[in-house]
Scaffold this motif. Structure first.
Motif, mmCIF file in Angstrom:
data_model
loop_
_atom_site.group_PDB
_atom_site.id
_atom_site.type_symbol
_atom_site.label_atom_id
_atom_site.label_comp_id
_atom_site.label_asym_id
_atom_site.label_seq_id
_atom_site.Cartn_x
_atom_site.Cartn_y
_atom_site.Cartn_z
ATOM 1 N N ASP A 99 0.846 -1.192 0.000
ATOM 2 C CA ASP A 99 0.000 0.000 0.000
ATOM 3 C C ASP A 99 0.884 1.245 0.000
ATOM 4 O O ASP A 99 1.534 1.557 0.995
ATOM 5 N N ASP A 100 0.912 1.957 -1.139
ATOM 6 C CA ASP A 100 1.744 3.154 -1.238
ATOM 7 C C ASP A 100 1.365 4.189 -0.197
ATOM 8 O O ASP A 100 2.236 4.896 0.342
ATOM 9 N N ALA A 101 0.079 4.295 0.102
ATOM 10 C CA ALA A 101 -0.373 5.275 1.087
ATOM 11 C C ALA A 101 0.171 4.949 2.477
ATOM 12 O O ALA A 101 0.530 5.845 3.249
ATOM 13 N N LEU A 102 0.264 3.656 2.791
ATOM 14 C CA LEU A 102 0.799 3.243 4.087
ATOM 15 C C LEU A 102 2.291 3.556 4.176
ATOM 16 O O LEU A 102 2.776 4.049 5.201
ATOM 17 N N VAL A 103 3.023 3.262 3.097
ATOM 18 C CA VAL A 103 4.453 3.569 3.062
ATOM 19 C C VAL A 103 4.664 5.071 3.241
ATOM 20 O O VAL A 103 5.536 5.506 4.011
ATOM 21 N N GLN A 104 3.872 5.861 2.548
ATOM 22 C CA GLN A 104 4.024 7.309 2.647
ATOM 23 C C GLN A 104 3.689 7.807 4.039
ATOM 24 O O GLN A 104 4.342 8.721 4.564
ATOM 25 N N ALA A 105 2.690 7.207 4.679
ATOM 26 C CA ALA A 105 2.324 7.612 6.038
ATOM 27 C C ALA A 105 3.436 7.311 7.028
ATOM 28 O O ALA A 105 3.673 8.072 7.975
ATOM 29 N N GLU A 106 4.143 6.192 6.822
ATOM 30 C CA GLU A 106 5.216 5.790 7.738
ATOM 31 C C GLU A 106 6.501 6.574 7.500
ATOM 32 O O GLU A 106 7.157 7.018 8.449
ATOM 33 N N TYR A 107 6.872 6.766 6.218
ATOM 34 C CA TYR A 107 8.186 7.317 5.882
ATOM 35 C C TYR A 107 8.128 8.693 5.235
ATOM 36 O O TYR A 107 9.139 9.392 5.202
ATOM 37 N N GLY A 108 6.962 9.055 4.727
ATOM 38 C CA GLY A 108 6.828 10.343 4.075
ATOM 39 C C GLY A 108 7.385 10.351 2.665
ATOM 40 O O GLY A 108 7.963 9.378 2.188
ATOM 41 N N GLU A 109 7.212 11.474 2.019
ATOM 42 C CA GLU A 109 7.804 11.678 0.708
ATOM 43 C C GLU A 109 9.308 11.910 0.857
ATOM 44 O O GLU A 109 9.799 12.229 1.936
ATOM 45 N N CYS A 110 10.030 11.748 -0.233
ATOM 46 C CA CYS A 110 11.454 12.064 -0.212
ATOM 47 C C CYS A 110 11.638 13.531 0.168
ATOM 48 O O CYS A 110 11.034 14.417 -0.444
ATOM 49 N N GLY A 111 12.415 13.782 1.183
ATOM 50 C CA GLY A 111 12.646 15.145 1.650
ATOM 51 C C GLY A 111 11.764 15.562 2.807
ATOM 52 O O GLY A 111 12.023 16.594 3.449
ATOM 53 N N GLU A 112 10.737 14.789 3.125
ATOM 54 C CA GLU A 112 9.828 15.180 4.202
ATOM 55 C C GLU A 112 10.499 15.104 5.571
ATOM 56 O O GLU A 112 10.237 15.931 6.455
ATOM 57 N N ALA A 113 11.371 14.112 5.756
ATOM 58 C CA ALA A 113 12.090 14.006 7.034
ATOM 59 C C ALA A 113 12.942 15.250 7.274
ATOM 60 O O ALA A 113 12.989 15.795 8.388
ATOM 61 N N ARG A 114 13.602 15.714 6.244
ATOM 62 C CA ARG A 114 14.446 16.911 6.387
ATOM 63 C C ARG A 114 13.596 18.141 6.688
ATOM 64 O O ARG A 114 14.031 19.040 7.416
ATOM 65 N N GLU A 115 12.399 18.179 6.151
ATOM 66 C CA GLU A 115 11.522 19.311 6.423
ATOM 67 C C GLU A 115 11.178 19.404 7.910
ATOM 68 O O GLU A 115 11.026 20.505 8.451
#
Length: 311
Positions: A99-115
Motif C-alpha cells: 500500500d503506497d499510502a501506508l508507506v508514505q504515512a510511515e516514511y513520508g515523501e522524499c525530503g519530508e524528514a528533512r523538512e
C-alpha cells in the motif's frame, strides 16, 4: 557561566547518541546546572520512520538548552536520498501490492524528514550535514564544529544503510576545530564488538592531524565510554591508535565495564576538557545510550573551555 581571565568561557555539553526512535527523558539532576549545547551523534531512529523523528525532536525540545546539534546515522536513511529511494523501491519489490499510502504515512515523501528538521531549527535544533559549522553561543563562546554522518559498511558487504561507504572516506577536519561529531568511532577508539574493530582509519587520521578538543560519536553500542587521549609529538605517516597516542599520558575516564560494575552512582557521567590541553590531547566520548535492555547506558556531561567571541 562566567568568562575566564584568559578570554575563554566554560561551556557545558550534554552528549548522547543512538536513541533509536525511543522517547528519552533527561535525568533531572543533569539540569541542576545549565546546559549550553546538546549533542546527538546519530541513529535517532531505528527504522527511519517519521514518527521516530517526531519523538526525537520532542525530547530535544524538552531539554533546556539554546543550541541542540544532531547528525544522522546509518539507521536514519530517510535523510540519505539515494538510499531512501532504493529502500522504498526494494520494499515494493518484495511486498507485491504494498500500500503506497501506508508507506508514505510511515516514511513520508522524499525530503519530508528533512523538512521536520528545517522547522525544528527555529526551536534551536540544527541537523548538521557533513562539513564545518560555526556557532555563537548564548554564553558568549564561539564553537567550531565538524560533523559527519558517514560510517564504513562491514567488510565484504555493499553499502545498504544510510551514509555508508566501502572504500574509504575523506573527513575534512580543519585545524582549530573544537568539536568533532561523527556517528561512528575512529579506528581503535571505543569501536570493538566481539573482538572486531568497527572504527574508521581515515577518521582517526583526520582527527590526529586536526587535534580537536572533543570527538563525540556512538554507533558501536558496546563501546560506550570516554578517554582523554594524549597525542605524541610526531604523527606517523599512517596514523594509528597504536603509534600516535601516548597511552602513558592518557586517561580512560569510563568504559562500559566500569559502568556495569556500579562504579558510577549518578544518572550521568562527567568529563572535563581544559584549555591547557588544546592541541595536546583530545577527549573521545562514545555516548551510545542503547544498551542490552533499552536506553540503559548513561549520557555524558562534558565541560570544556571555548574562546569568547571577539569584541
Amino acid at each position: 557561566m562566567e568568562s575566564r581571565p584568559d578570554n575563554t568561557v566554560v561551556t557545558r555539553l550534554l552528549v548522547i547518541s543512538d536513541t533509536h526512535g525511543q522517547g528519552y527523558t533527561i535525568p533531572e539532576n543533569i539540569t541542576d546546572t545549565p546546559i549550553d549545547v546538546v549533542v546527538h551523534c546519530g541513529d535517532f531512529t531505528l527504522h527511519s520512520k517519521l514518527s521516530e523523528i517526531r519523538t526525537t525532536l520532542q525530547f530535544l525540545d524538552n531539554i533546556d538548552a539554546s543550541l541542540k546539534l544532531i547528525i544522522a546515522g546509518n539507521h536514519d536513511f530517510s535523510l540519505d536520498t539515494p538510499v531512501f529511494k532504493e529502500k522504498i523501491a526494494e520494499a515494493k519489490r518484495l511486498a507485491d501490492g504494498v500500500d503506497d499510502a501506508l508507506v508514505q504515512a510511515e516514511y513520508g515523501e522524499c525530503g519530508e524528514a528533512r523538512e521536520l528538521f528545517d522547522r525544528a531549527k527555529k526551536r534551536g535544533t540544527h541537523l548538521l550535514d557533513e562539513g564545518t559549522h560555526r556557532f555563537t553561543l548564548d554564553n558568549g563562546a564561539e564553537l567550531k564544529v565538524y560533523a559527519s554522518p558517514y560510517t564504513p559498511c562491514p567488510a565484504g558487504e555493499e553499502p545498504t544503510w544510510g551514509f555508508q561507504y566501502r572504500d574509504g572516506h575523506t573527513f575534512d577536519i580543519k585545524e582549530g576545530t573544537d568539536l568533532v561529531i561523527t556517528h561512528g568511532p575512529p579506528l581503535g577508539i571505543f569501536d570493538s564488538v566481539n573482538n572486531r574493530r568497527l572504527g574508521c582509519a581515515d577518521l582517526f587520521g583526520s582527527v590526529v592531524r586536526a587535534k580537536p578538543k572533543l570527538h563525540c560519536f556512538g554507533h558501536v553500542h558496546g563501546g560506550w565510554g570516554a578517554k582523554m587521549a594524549a597525542w605524541r609529538d610526531k604523527i606517523s605517516e599512517a596514523p594509528s591508535h597504536f603509534s600516535d597516542i601516548d597511552h602513558g599520558k592518557s586517561t580512560t575516564i569510563h568504559t562500559l565495564s566500569t559502568l556495569r560494575e556500579g562504579k558510577e552512582t549518578e544518572s550521568f557521567c562527567r568529563a572535563r576538557y581544559s584549555d591547557v590541553d588544546t592541541g595536546v590531547k583530545t577527549l573521545f566520548v562514545n555516548a551510545a545510550l542503547q544498551g542490552d535492555y533499552g536506553l540503559d547506558q548513561l549520557p555524558w556531561i562534558v565541560d570544556t573551555d571555548l574562546p569568547c567571541v571577539p569584541r
